[in-house]
Design an enzyme around this catalytic site. Structure first.
Site, PDB file in Angstrom:
ATOM      1  N   LYS A  35       0.875  -1.165   0.000  1.00 24.07           N
ATOM      2  CA  LYS A  35       0.000   0.000   0.000  1.00 24.07           C
ATOM      3  C   LYS A  35       0.911   1.214   0.000  1.00 24.07           C
ATOM      4  O   LYS A  35       1.466   1.609   1.024  1.00 24.07           O
ATOM      5  CB  LYS A  35      -0.910   0.032   1.228  1.00 24.07           C
ATOM      6  CG  LYS A  35      -1.802   1.275   1.271  1.00 24.07           C
ATOM      7  CD  LYS A  35      -2.166   1.655   2.671  1.00 24.07           C
ATOM      8  CE  LYS A  35      -2.742   3.048   2.784  1.00 24.07           C
ATOM      9  NZ  LYS A  35      -1.864   4.134   2.294  1.00 24.07           N
ATOM     10  N   CYS A  49      11.771   9.824  11.004  1.00 23.25           N
ATOM     11  CA  CYS A  49      11.699   9.371  12.385  1.00 23.25           C
ATOM     12  C   CYS A  49      13.066   9.325  13.045  1.00 23.25           C
ATOM     13  O   CYS A  49      13.160   9.129  14.251  1.00 23.25           O
ATOM     14  CB  CYS A  49      11.024   8.005  12.467  1.00 23.25           C
ATOM     15  SG  CYS A  49      11.930   6.681  11.655  1.00 23.25           S
ATOM     16  N   GLU A 106       6.044  14.330  18.405  1.00 17.92           N
ATOM     17  CA  GLU A 106       6.689  14.421  17.094  1.00 17.92           C
ATOM     18  C   GLU A 106       6.049  15.530  16.268  1.00 17.92           C
ATOM     19  O   GLU A 106       4.837  15.552  16.052  1.00 17.92           O
ATOM     20  CB  GLU A 106       6.558  13.085  16.358  1.00 17.92           C
ATOM     21  CG  GLU A 106       7.352  13.028  15.066  1.00 17.92           C
ATOM     22  CD  GLU A 106       7.329  11.639  14.448  1.00 17.92           C
ATOM     23  OE1 GLU A 106       8.401  11.025  14.300  1.00 17.92           O
ATOM     24  OE2 GLU A 106       6.226  11.153  14.119  1.00 17.92           O
TER      25      GLU A 106
END
Length: 504
Positions: free
Chosen positions: A175, A284, A385
């Site tokens: 995906k 990240c 974050e």
């Protein structure tokens, strides 16, 4: 008019029956590049069925032939490096050099996968008990699914997911990100057009979370690799694992570094500029929080601001650009909202990138380098974050206070220390919660031969992506015990353990 893209099943591109399409933009200009479908549930099911049909032949192909195909595939990616880098920079906003790195980080795991005949070797012993031999093999799982984020459109689907999965004999449904799918789609085209892989080995769709949830429940899917937010990662982990699937869920981060007073200030600030503002902070393994020792904090912040202000901001695909845009207008608004939230929480705004405008690219999604000083424990801007070019400064009095603040964060993807003191470096290495640790290294991402080993709320699962973990994740153990009767001798009586247990 923007090009309308399709989805790839069984090596063929098809147009979706959906009525919903997502616009893909040039992040530097705001121009619409293409439209991609939100594939229907039937189309996702079609991709799973194609992968299932391809599995028997692909999984039984010899290790030698699969490895040869991986070698060929590696060279194709190398040949198209520049093309793919430009496409990645255009749709995402990474600078051209960063985009090259994105593609190279897809090539590196492919090279790792070329070592499969050695990596996948099992164990065996003769005469485990009298007349009995045992061997343990690593065999493929079946169909595996990859759910891809927007920030690494080459590395994550075509580095973290596909190479080891298919080299180990599995087939794949990807995906792709609905925000940045074009790089992954172009690689998908190359996979069949030039790679010559059997149809159905890898299939690609773009869809919403609703349709992707089929991966979590369909019994044909044996494993799921996900990269994205922690909330979604937890849900994917619990649902897929509850349905008997293996799961790797790489999730959010808020990486901290500790800067001690004995650091090399020049190289340290250079490393933090690179770590914090590289990829516009959309990774990240960015370094958005700096715990700096109070004795050097004023000098450090001044030096950091000076270097941040000197960064060349511009279109992602120009060679001299050092900071490109973020991925979309919505993402820019989110980052700017976080900056204001930090101010509202009481942080000191040292450098403000919210009103950044690049001449000739006025409609681009640019956020300039931003520095928030005096970020205190409990401020959400220093704990959550942001995924943008924002540096939070937390002033600490010494090593122990800095380490305690870092380890109090719920995320533990990476951590770093900048010091010339071997004792503190070793203490940090042993005691930090960070799964990937840097000693005077701002982005301690390991090579593909080692696992990408986030901890705490940055990862859910048992086996990480890449390295030996990746091989184990995409295979299962099959242990075979063998015994051959000697027809010339009288058979002895058989007990319930069939000779596999011997008395002392």
């Amino acid at each position: 008019m923007a090009v309308r893209k399709g989805y790839c099943v069984n090596g063929e591109w098809k147009m979706s029956k959906t009525e919903k399409y997502n616009e893909i933009t040039n992040s530097s200009t705001g121009e619409v590049l293409a439209e991609v479908p939100c594939c229907t549930a039937d189309e996702v099911e079609e991709a799973i069925a194609a992968a299932q049909a391809a599995f028997p032949a692909w999984s039984t192909l010899s290790l030698s032939k699969r490895t040869q195909m991986m070698f060929k595939w590696r060279n194709i990616l190398v040949d198209h490096l520049e093309e793919l880098a430009v496409l990645c920079a255009t749709e995402l906003g990474k600078t051209l050099n960063e985009a090259r790195g994105d593609v190279l980080k897809a090539i590196e795991p492919t090279e790792h996968a070329c070592s499969l005949p050695t990596l996948i070797q099992g164990d065996c012993s003769l005469q485990v008990t009298t007349g009995f031999d045992t061997a343990a093999y690593r065999v493929p799982l079946g169909v595996v699914a990859g759910i891809v984020p927007m920030n690494f459109p080459a590395m994550i689907p075509w580095g973290w997911m596909v190479p080891l999965a298919i080299a180990c004999g599995n087939t794949v449904v990807l995906k792709a990100s609905s925000s940045t799918p074009l790089t992954a789609m172009r690689i998908m085209e190359l996979f069949y057009e030039e790679g010559g892989f059997p149809k159905g080995v890898v299939n690609l769709v773009t869809c919403s979370r609703k349709e992707a949830d089929l991966f979590l429940t369909d019994p044909r899917i044996k494993a799921v690799t996900f990269v994205g937010t922690t909330g979604v990662g937890k849900q994917i982990y619990s649902t897929a694992a509850g349905n008997g699937k293996r799961v790797q869920a790489q999730t959010e981060a808020k990486n901290h570094c500790l800067v001690l007073e004995d650091c090399d200030l020049e190289s340290t600030t250079d490393a933090i500029i690179n770590s914090t503002y590289g990829c516009a902070g959309m990774r990240c393994m960015a370094l958005p929080v700096v715990c700096v020792q109070e004795s050097i904090a004023d000098v450090f912040v001044a030096k950091l601001k000076e270097k941040a202000m000197a960064m060349k901001i511009g279109p992602a695909y120009l060679e001299d650009t050092k900071l490109g845009p973020v991925v979309s207008a919505a993402h820019k608004a989110r980052v700017c909202d976080w900056i204001q939230k930090g101010i509202d929480e009481g942080a000191t705004l040292v450098l403000d990138g919210r009103d950044c405008v690049v001449p000739g690219c006025e409609n681009g999604f640019f956020v300039g380098p931003t520095i928030l000083d005096n970020v205190k424990p409990g401020m959400s801007v220093g704990d959550c974050e942001i995924f943008g070019p924002v540096t939070c400064i937390k002033r600490v009095k010494d090593f122990e206070e800095g380490l305690a603040i870092m380890n109090a964060n719920p995320f533990a993807n990476g951590s770093a220390i900048f010091t010339q003191n071997g004792y503190y470096a070793r203490e940090f290495e042993m005691r930090t919660d960070g799964g990937m640790v840097g000693i005077n290294v701002g982005i301690p991402v390991p090579s593909a031969y080692f696992p990408f080993s986030g901890n705490k709320d940055s990862f859910f699962g048992d086996l990480h992506v890449l390295g030996k973990d990746g091989v184990k994740f995409y295979t299962r153990a099959k242990t075979v015990t063998k015994h051959w009767y000697d027809q010339t001798t009288v058979k002895t009586a058989m007990d319930t353990w069939e000779g596999t247990v011997e008395r002392i």
